[in-house]
Scaffold this active site. Structure first.
Site, PDB file in Angstrom:
ATOM      1  N   LYS A 140       0.834  -1.200   0.000  1.00  0.00           N
ATOM      2  CA  LYS A 140       0.000   0.000   0.000  1.00  0.00           C
ATOM      3  C   LYS A 140       0.871   1.255   0.000  1.00  0.00           C
ATOM      4  O   LYS A 140       0.672   2.172  -0.802  1.00  0.00           O
ATOM      5  CB  LYS A 140      -0.939   0.007   1.206  1.00  0.00           C
ATOM      6  N   ASP A 182      -6.334   0.623   0.226  1.00  0.00           N
ATOM      7  CA  ASP A 182      -6.535   0.875   1.644  1.00  0.00           C
ATOM      8  C   ASP A 182      -7.945   0.429   2.041  1.00  0.00           C
ATOM      9  O   ASP A 182      -8.640  -0.235   1.260  1.00  0.00           O
ATOM     10  CB  ASP A 182      -6.316   2.357   1.959  1.00  0.00           C
TER      11      ASP A 182
END
Length: 216
Positions: A121, A139
């Site tokens: 991420k 996310d």
């Protein structure tokens, strides 16, 4: 409707509604974004921005973080939670970037995820926002919204990323993720999505199942 077609229709709407969508973490230098994202784990962007405002005044360069007293650094990032682990990772990644990359943040997934405290991420955010490369930041907002909308059946972040890569245009990918965050905060919230005012409701599987099939 094919998923690729759905994304383009969503893009058309989001580009009007969330034209200015961008990363909500404050930074001026690429390394500051990297540090801010490390701090954001299990912490709100709002709190991180409050902490980094002081943090980046105290530690003005990447070398300052590499040379930081670990106890002082831990105290400075304490409000973000998990401060002992985060401070160790920040100091270690700063040292590694200086020693192995001459102070410049690397620009590949493999090199970024080899840095302490950096996962896919975080790496994707750096690749997209700093280097302008195709990148999908998966996310909590991206996980929730892509599932609700019906863009993927996957639930694992990495699997979602690779699934979306099949049909989300490369030049839209990072902006799409920022738009998802803005939409997730404003409309498609976790507990009470505001489907009645959602601009993409007619493209959403959740809306179709929850509202249309009830005759609303």
């Amino acid at each position: 409707m094919r998923r690729s077609e759905k994304v383009l229709k969503i893009k058309e709407i989001f580009d009007r509604v969330y034209a200015d969508a961008k990363c909500s973490l404050d930074y001026t230098e690429p390394y500051q974004l990297l540090i801010a994202v490390v701090l954001s784990a299990q912490c709100t962007d709002k709190r991180v921005n409050i902490v980094t405002q002081t943090l980046f005044d105290k530690y003005k360069t990447l070398k300052d973080f590499a040379d930081a007293d670990i106890d002082e650094l831990a105290e400075a990032v304490k409000p973000c939670g998990f401060y002992k682990t985060k401070s160790r990772n920040i100091k270690a990644l700063a040292q590694k970037i200086i020693e192995e990359y001459g102070g410049k943040i690397p620009d590949t997934m493999e090199e970024l995820t080899a840095l302490p405290g950096v996962g896919r991420k975080t790496a994707n955010l750096i690749l997209g926002d700093v280097y302008g490369k195709p990148a999908l930041v998966i996310d909590t907002h991206a996980i929730r919204l892509t599932g609700r909308i019906g863009l993927t059946k996957e639930t694992d972040p990495k699997k979602i990323e690779f699934d979306l890569k099949k049909f989300v245009p490369d030049d839209y990918s990072i902006h799409f993720c920022h738009q998802l965050v803005w939409h997730g905060r404003a409309i498609c919230t976790a507990r009470s999505p505001k489907c009645e005012i959602c601009p993409i409701a007619m493209l959403c599987r959740y809306y179709e199942k929850t509202y249309l099939k009830k005759g609303d």
